[in-house]
Design a protein around this motif. Structure first.
Motif, PDB file in Angstrom:
ATOM      1  N   LEU A  80      -8.737 -22.881  -6.682  1.00  0.00           N
ATOM      2  CA  LEU A  80      -8.850 -21.573  -6.047  1.00  0.00           C
ATOM      3  C   LEU A  80      -9.087 -21.700  -4.549  1.00  0.00           C
ATOM      4  N   LEU A  81      -9.977 -22.616  -4.166  1.00  0.00           N
ATOM      5  CA  LEU A  81     -10.253 -22.812  -2.743  1.00  0.00           C
ATOM      6  C   LEU A  81      -9.006 -23.289  -1.999  1.00  0.00           C
ATOM      7  N   ALA A  82      -8.277 -24.224  -2.615  1.00  0.00           N
ATOM      8  CA  ALA A  82      -7.052 -24.720  -1.990  1.00  0.00           C
ATOM      9  C   ALA A  82      -6.015 -23.613  -1.851  1.00  0.00           C
ATOM     10  N   ALA A  83      -5.879 -22.788  -2.902  1.00  0.00           N
ATOM     11  CA  ALA A  83      -4.920 -21.692  -2.854  1.00  0.00           C
ATOM     12  C   ALA A  83      -5.294 -20.674  -1.784  1.00  0.00           C
ATOM     13  N   ARG A  84      -6.599 -20.431  -1.612  1.00  0.00           N
ATOM     14  CA  ARG A  84      -7.049 -19.498  -0.575  1.00  0.00           C
ATOM     15  C   ARG A  84      -6.756 -20.042   0.813  1.00  0.00           C
ATOM     16  N   LEU A  85      -6.968 -21.346   1.002  1.00  0.00           N
ATOM     17  CA  LEU A  85      -6.680 -21.957   2.306  1.00  0.00           C
ATOM     18  C   LEU A  85      -5.197 -21.880   2.636  1.00  0.00           C
ATOM     19  N   VAL A  86      -4.359 -22.078   1.631  1.00  0.00           N
ATOM     20  CA  VAL A  86      -2.917 -21.983   1.845  1.00  0.00           C
ATOM     21  C   VAL A  86      -2.500 -20.538   2.096  1.00  0.00           C
ATOM     22  N   ALA A  87      -3.173 -19.590   1.435  1.00  0.00           N
ATOM     23  CA  ALA A  87      -2.806 -18.184   1.568  1.00  0.00           C
ATOM     24  C   ALA A  87      -3.115 -17.637   2.959  1.00  0.00           C
ATOM     25  N   LEU A  88      -4.130 -18.172   3.627  1.00  0.00           N
ATOM     26  CA  LEU A  88      -4.530 -17.653   4.937  1.00  0.00           C
ATOM     27  C   LEU A  88      -3.384 -17.651   5.950  1.00  0.00           C
ATOM     28  N   PRO A  89      -2.703 -18.785   6.179  1.00  0.00           N
ATOM     29  CA  PRO A  89      -1.598 -18.752   7.146  1.00  0.00           C
ATOM     30  C   PRO A  89      -0.328 -18.116   6.581  1.00  0.00           C
ATOM     31  N   LEU A  90      -0.132 -18.208   5.253  1.00  0.00           N
ATOM     32  CA  LEU A  90       1.111 -17.717   4.669  1.00  0.00           C
ATOM     33  C   LEU A  90       1.190 -16.199   4.627  1.00  0.00           C
ATOM     34  N   ARG A  91       0.059 -15.528   4.427  1.00  0.00           N
ATOM     35  CA  ARG A  91       0.120 -14.070   4.270  1.00  0.00           C
ATOM     36  C   ARG A  91       0.587 -13.372   5.549  1.00  0.00           C
ATOM     37  N   LYS A  92       0.500 -14.079   6.687  1.00  0.00           N
ATOM     38  CA  LYS A  92       1.004 -13.494   7.938  1.00  0.00           C
ATOM     39  C   LYS A  92       2.525 -13.442   7.955  1.00  0.00           C
ATOM     40  N   LEU A  93       3.158 -14.246   7.079  1.00  0.00           N
ATOM     41  CA  LEU A  93       4.616 -14.282   7.052  1.00  0.00           C
ATOM     42  C   LEU A  93       5.216 -13.194   6.183  1.00  0.00           C
ATOM     43  N   TYR A  94       4.377 -12.554   5.365  1.00  0.00           N
ATOM     44  CA  TYR A  94       4.885 -11.567   4.426  1.00  0.00           C
ATOM     45  C   TYR A  94       4.391 -10.180   4.801  1.00  0.00           C
ATOM     46  N   VAL A  95       5.253  -9.220   4.682  1.00  0.00           N
ATOM     47  CA  VAL A  95       4.919  -7.836   4.993  1.00  0.00           C
ATOM     48  C   VAL A  95       5.067  -7.022   3.726  1.00  0.00           C
ATOM     49  N   SER A  96       4.025  -6.313   3.347  1.00  0.00           N
ATOM     50  CA  SER A  96       4.058  -5.496   2.132  1.00  0.00           C
ATOM     51  C   SER A  96       4.552  -4.096   2.442  1.00  0.00           C
ATOM     52  N   GLY A  97       5.463  -3.604   1.610  1.00  0.00           N
ATOM     53  CA  GLY A  97       5.952  -2.252   1.786  1.00  0.00           C
ATOM     54  C   GLY A  97       6.817  -2.135   3.025  1.00  0.00           C
ATOM     55  N   THR A  98       6.899  -0.930   3.579  1.00  0.00           N
ATOM     56  CA  THR A  98       7.715  -0.677   4.748  1.00  0.00           C
ATOM     57  C   THR A  98       6.840  -0.596   5.989  1.00  0.00           C
ATOM     58  N   GLU A  99       7.453  -0.815   7.136  1.00  0.00           N
ATOM     59  CA  GLU A  99       6.730  -0.720   8.390  1.00  0.00           C
ATOM     60  C   GLU A  99       6.277   0.731   8.607  1.00  0.00           C
ATOM     61  N   PRO A 100       5.020   0.924   9.059  1.00  0.00           N
ATOM     62  CA  PRO A 100       4.553   2.287   9.299  1.00  0.00           C
ATOM     63  C   PRO A 100       5.298   2.916  10.458  1.00  0.00           C
ATOM     64  N   SER A 101       5.508   4.213  10.379  1.00  0.00           N
ATOM     65  CA  SER A 101       6.168   4.954  11.452  1.00  0.00           C
ATOM     66  C   SER A 101       5.343   6.188  11.766  1.00  0.00           C
ATOM     67  N   ARG A 102       5.618   6.788  12.917  1.00  0.00           N
ATOM     68  CA  ARG A 102       4.863   7.960  13.332  1.00  0.00           C
ATOM     69  C   ARG A 102       5.075   9.126  12.378  1.00  0.00           C
ATOM     70  N   SER A 103       6.251   9.171  11.770  1.00  0.00           N
ATOM     71  CA  SER A 103       6.521  10.266  10.834  1.00  0.00           C
ATOM     72  C   SER A 103       5.618  10.207   9.605  1.00  0.00           C
ATOM     73  N   ASP A 104       5.007   9.049   9.348  1.00  0.00           N
ATOM     74  CA  ASP A 104       4.099   8.931   8.204  1.00  0.00           C
ATOM     75  C   ASP A 104       2.864   9.809   8.369  1.00  0.00           C
ATOM     76  N   PHE A 105       2.533  10.162   9.625  1.00  0.00           N
ATOM     77  CA  PHE A 105       1.354  10.986   9.875  1.00  0.00           C
ATOM     78  C   PHE A 105       1.600  12.466   9.596  1.00  0.00           C
ATOM     79  N   VAL A 106       2.865  12.862   9.566  1.00  0.00           N
ATOM     80  CA  VAL A 106       3.181  14.269   9.331  1.00  0.00           C
ATOM     81  C   VAL A 106       2.711  14.670   7.932  1.00  0.00           C
ATOM     82  N   GLY A 107       1.969  15.755   7.865  1.00  0.00           N
ATOM     83  CA  GLY A 107       1.419  16.209   6.596  1.00  0.00           C
ATOM     84  C   GLY A 107      -0.010  15.765   6.377  1.00  0.00           C
ATOM     85  N   ARG A 108      -0.532  14.926   7.277  1.00  0.00           N
ATOM     86  CA  ARG A 108      -1.900  14.436   7.144  1.00  0.00           C
ATOM     87  C   ARG A 108      -2.863  15.271   7.989  1.00  0.00           C
ATOM     88  N   ALA A 109      -4.113  15.247   7.576  1.00  0.00           N
ATOM     89  CA  ALA A 109      -5.157  15.923   8.340  1.00  0.00           C
ATOM     90  C   ALA A 109      -5.649  14.998   9.453  1.00  0.00           C
TER      91      ALA A 109
END
Length: 205
Positions: A115-144
């Motif tokens: 687990l510790l080794a996997a966490r150490l490997v995950a630290l630099p790797l997670r910067k290479l992956y982007v979850s979902g879509t990039e946020p845009s200004r239109s995402d704020f429309v409809g929010r308070a």
């Protein structure tokens, strides 16, 4: 070589030996092109309440979120197997119940090390992956949002809005001039002006 094979096929390393064989087979098939490598991160931003939600939360709790599950699990198994092999070789001269108890201890240490080794490997790797879509200004429309300036007019005003991921941002806001919007007032974002790069707001209540 014989001692190494005995350790690999003995408790506790034998548990990871079979898992390691599966990992090696999986990556071999990926290299050969038989299987597609899933490069999606551990956090699936596109589903709400799906089966992946529990898995993603579990991985995040272990510090393995944000990287492909196959990568995290592979690293965990490889390091756990190596630690279990070393522990098995150290216990080779023992016998009886004491060896079983120590073997259980080695098993726990191997899992923690993996687990510790996997966490150490995950630290630099997670910067290479982007979850979902990039946020845009239109995402704020409809929010308070919360007004942060003393007033909001047709040409002046700022407000603070919270995005879906929990982050907050200060945005430029404008209103039609029909309402009184002061600092601390809750407002609703109903449109975005691309030319002026500001949001149109109205009182939320």
């Amino acid at each position: 070589m014989g001692e190494f094979l005995d350790a690999a096929l003995s408790f506790p390393a034998v548990l990871f030996t079979f898992l390691l064989a599966v990992v090696v087979l999986y990556w071999l098939l990926v290299v050969l092109g038989t299987l597609d490598l899933d490069l999606a991160g551990g956090d699936d931003g596109g589903t709400d309440g799906g089966d992946n939600g529990g898995t993603d939360g579990f991985l995040d709790g272990l510090g393995l979120g944000g990287v492909p599950v196959t990568v995290s699990v592979s690293v965990l198994i490889v390091f756990a197997w190596f630690v279990a092999i070393v522990g098995g070789l150290a216990l080779a001269g023992l016998d009886g119940a004491g060896k079983v108890l120590l073997g259980i201890g080695v098993l726990l240490v191997a899992v923690i090390a993996g687990l510790l080794a996997a966490r150490l490997v995950a630290l630099p790797l997670r910067k290479l992956y982007v979850s979902g879509t990039e946020p845009s200004r239109s995402d704020f429309v409809g929010r308070a949002c919360v007004i942060r300036t003393g007033r909001v007019s047709t040409d002046f005003g700022q407000a603070e809005v919270t995005a879906a991921d929990g982050s907050s941002a200060v945005i430029q806001v404008r209103q039609t001039g029909e309402h009184e919007l002061a600092a601390g007032r809750l407002a609703l974002i109903f449109d975005y002006d691309t030319d002026g790069e500001f949001f149109w707001v109205a009182p939320a209540t």
